[in-house]
Design a protein around this motif. Structure first.
Motif, PDB file in Angstrom:
ATOM      1  N   CYS A 118      38.428 -68.756 -31.644  1.00  0.00           N
ATOM      2  CA  CYS A 118      39.699 -69.534 -31.889  1.00  0.00           C
ATOM      3  C   CYS A 118      38.354 -70.656 -31.904  1.00  0.00           C
ATOM      4  O   CYS A 118      38.288 -71.755 -30.709  1.00  0.00           O
ATOM      5  N   ARG A 170      52.293 -61.835 -30.974  1.00  0.00           N
ATOM      6  CA  ARG A 170      51.672 -60.293 -30.609  1.00  0.00           C
ATOM      7  C   ARG A 170      51.114 -60.851 -29.301  1.00  0.00           C
ATOM      8  O   ARG A 170      50.703 -59.987 -28.665  1.00  0.00           O
ATOM      9  N   LYS A 171      51.120 -62.144 -28.530  1.00  0.00           N
ATOM     10  CA  LYS A 171      51.003 -61.886 -27.010  1.00  0.00           C
ATOM     11  C   LYS A 171      51.595 -61.619 -26.210  1.00  0.00           C
ATOM     12  O   LYS A 171      51.301 -61.156 -25.018  1.00  0.00           O
ATOM     13  N   SER A 177      43.975 -57.117 -26.099  1.00  0.00           N
ATOM     14  CA  SER A 177      45.224 -57.091 -27.496  1.00  0.00           C
ATOM     15  C   SER A 177      45.587 -54.928 -26.916  1.00  0.00           C
ATOM     16  O   SER A 177      44.504 -54.799 -26.101  1.00  0.00           O
ATOM     17  N   ARG A 230      41.278 -68.652 -36.582  1.00  0.00           N
ATOM     18  CA  ARG A 230      40.703 -67.388 -35.299  1.00  0.00           C
ATOM     19  C   ARG A 230      40.864 -66.271 -35.914  1.00  0.00           C
ATOM     20  O   ARG A 230      40.937 -66.055 -37.037  1.00  0.00           O
ATOM     21  N   SER A 260      37.774 -62.990 -35.731  1.00  0.00           N
ATOM     22  CA  SER A 260      37.752 -61.723 -34.871  1.00  0.00           C
ATOM     23  C   SER A 260      36.558 -60.955 -35.629  1.00  0.00           C
ATOM     24  O   SER A 260      36.054 -60.311 -36.856  1.00  0.00           O
ATOM     25  N   GLU A 271      36.770 -62.836 -30.213  1.00  0.00           N
ATOM     26  CA  GLU A 271      37.597 -63.194 -31.253  1.00  0.00           C
ATOM     27  C   GLU A 271      37.463 -64.336 -30.730  1.00  0.00           C
ATOM     28  O   GLU A 271      37.491 -65.580 -29.543  1.00  0.00           O
ATOM     29  N   ASP A 288      50.109 -58.466 -26.509  1.00  0.00           N
ATOM     30  CA  ASP A 288      49.148 -58.165 -25.824  1.00  0.00           C
ATOM     31  C   ASP A 288      49.325 -57.414 -24.229  1.00  0.00           C
ATOM     32  O   ASP A 288      48.774 -57.168 -23.269  1.00  0.00           O
ATOM     33  N   SER A 334      41.473 -61.310 -27.792  1.00  0.00           N
ATOM     34  CA  SER A 334      42.252 -61.778 -29.422  1.00  0.00           C
ATOM     35  C   SER A 334      42.594 -63.568 -28.522  1.00  0.00           C
ATOM     36  O   SER A 334      42.810 -63.129 -26.916  1.00  0.00           O
ATOM     37  N   ARG A 354      43.937 -67.834 -29.047  1.00  0.00           N
ATOM     38  CA  ARG A 354      44.695 -68.227 -29.663  1.00  0.00           C
ATOM     39  C   ARG A 354      45.128 -69.866 -28.935  1.00  0.00           C
ATOM     40  O   ARG A 354      45.050 -69.896 -27.835  1.00  0.00           O
TER      41      ARG A 354
END
Lengths: 198, 198
Positions: B80, A66-67, A35, B91, B93, B78, A70, A41, A43
């Motif tokens: 996942c 948000r990716k 990030s 998720r 973190s 983080e 990032d 991060s 997902r």
């Protein structure tokens, strides 16, 4: 250590995809990014195939997630793809090209359009929904419709991950192989592989 | 938006664990970190439960793996965690405490010992193996044995992740909830939750 100009991990990955394709979640993997606050991060995203006949991995996403922020901050990602039936893990790291509707390259815009039309109409509808991660209470009630012949809408974004390292682990055979991309003396991409301790 | 001093996501996570516990891989999740070269790393690890009766998540690892270097460079991760049967994603973190045998805190060393003895003997044996990711060809052939009553060996490391944000997504109901940790006016940890657009 072996070396080859073709990507030697791709055949291995296609084998794992085949062996696990009876599972709905076989095409789901986890994509890690960094990030703008320099934190990790992670997902789940969906594998959308390889680009043309090459080694680059396609992922569809929403420009409003948000990716995207990032990847603008740090254009690298690592996929962790665990195949639950064959007990195999692929860690695939590389540079990510973010292709949204503002991309100046007409070839990339064509790729984005191709990925859009490769989606089901139901998948395309997701991009007409309100901004991800906005509070539900702030949402206007809305109904969307989408003409099946219309090209990609603004929110649709194609990610193209160009692998430079693949770390393969087989938990059944307890084998681990690391594939690394380099350049040959003639400037061509060259993959080397090494069997390492798990 | 709701608020509570107990972690409201924990009950949700325990429910998902329960609903997926018939699957061997239910306890596997992907842990993303940031490497010393500021790139993302991602790998599958095993959930080893919560610390005591709290919210902190336990993971066992080998001190000789790269994730330890990553966490020394950037102590955040983080998780996942995708549950393949119930179609739920967590998720999670937070900050990660790396507890190896050199830790100066006797309470943490006790936690590490507790985690060691909670492992099967087969799991403990993994830590006697040669260094991960070292070329197979450079390995001496070796046979190891381990006294079941002996405490944690040097390579054994406990990671304790202290969650500060949990993003929950249910793909069946298409619901998403974001839980965020903050401090109350009296300095106590306070969790708030918000339903957001998926």
């Amino acid at each position: 250590m072996g070396s080859s100009s073709a990507a030697p991990w791709k055949q291995l990955l296609l084998g794992s995809i085949q062996a696990n394709s009876h599972l709905k979640h076989y095409s789901y993997f986890q994509l890690a990014t960094v990030s703008s606050s320099s934190k990790p991060s992670n997902r789940t995203v969906v594998f959308r195939g390889f680009q043309d006949d090459g080694d680059k991995i396609l992922i569809n996403t929403d420009t409003r997630t948000r990716k995207i922020d990032d990847l603008k901050h740090c254009p690298f990602a690592e996929i962790c793809w665990y195949f639950t039936d064959s007990w195999e893990q692929f860690r695939i790291s590389g540079h990510v090209d973010v292709i949204d509707g503002t991309n100046p390259d007409p070839v990339k815009l064509q790729q984005r359009e191709k990925s859009w039309f490769a989606c089901s109409l139901k998948s395309r509808m997701q991009y007409t929904m309100p901004t991800p991660r906005i509070s539900i209470h702030k949402l206007p009630s809305q109904t969307s419709s989408l003409d099946p012949s219309v090209g990609p809408i603004d929110a649709f974004c194609l990610l193209v991950l160009d692998p430079d390292q693949v770390d393969y682990l087989n938990l059944k055979s307890n084998e681990r192989l690391v594939f690394t991309s380099g350049l040959s003396v003639s400037g061509e991409r060259l993959w080397t592989s090494e069997q390492v301790n798990p």
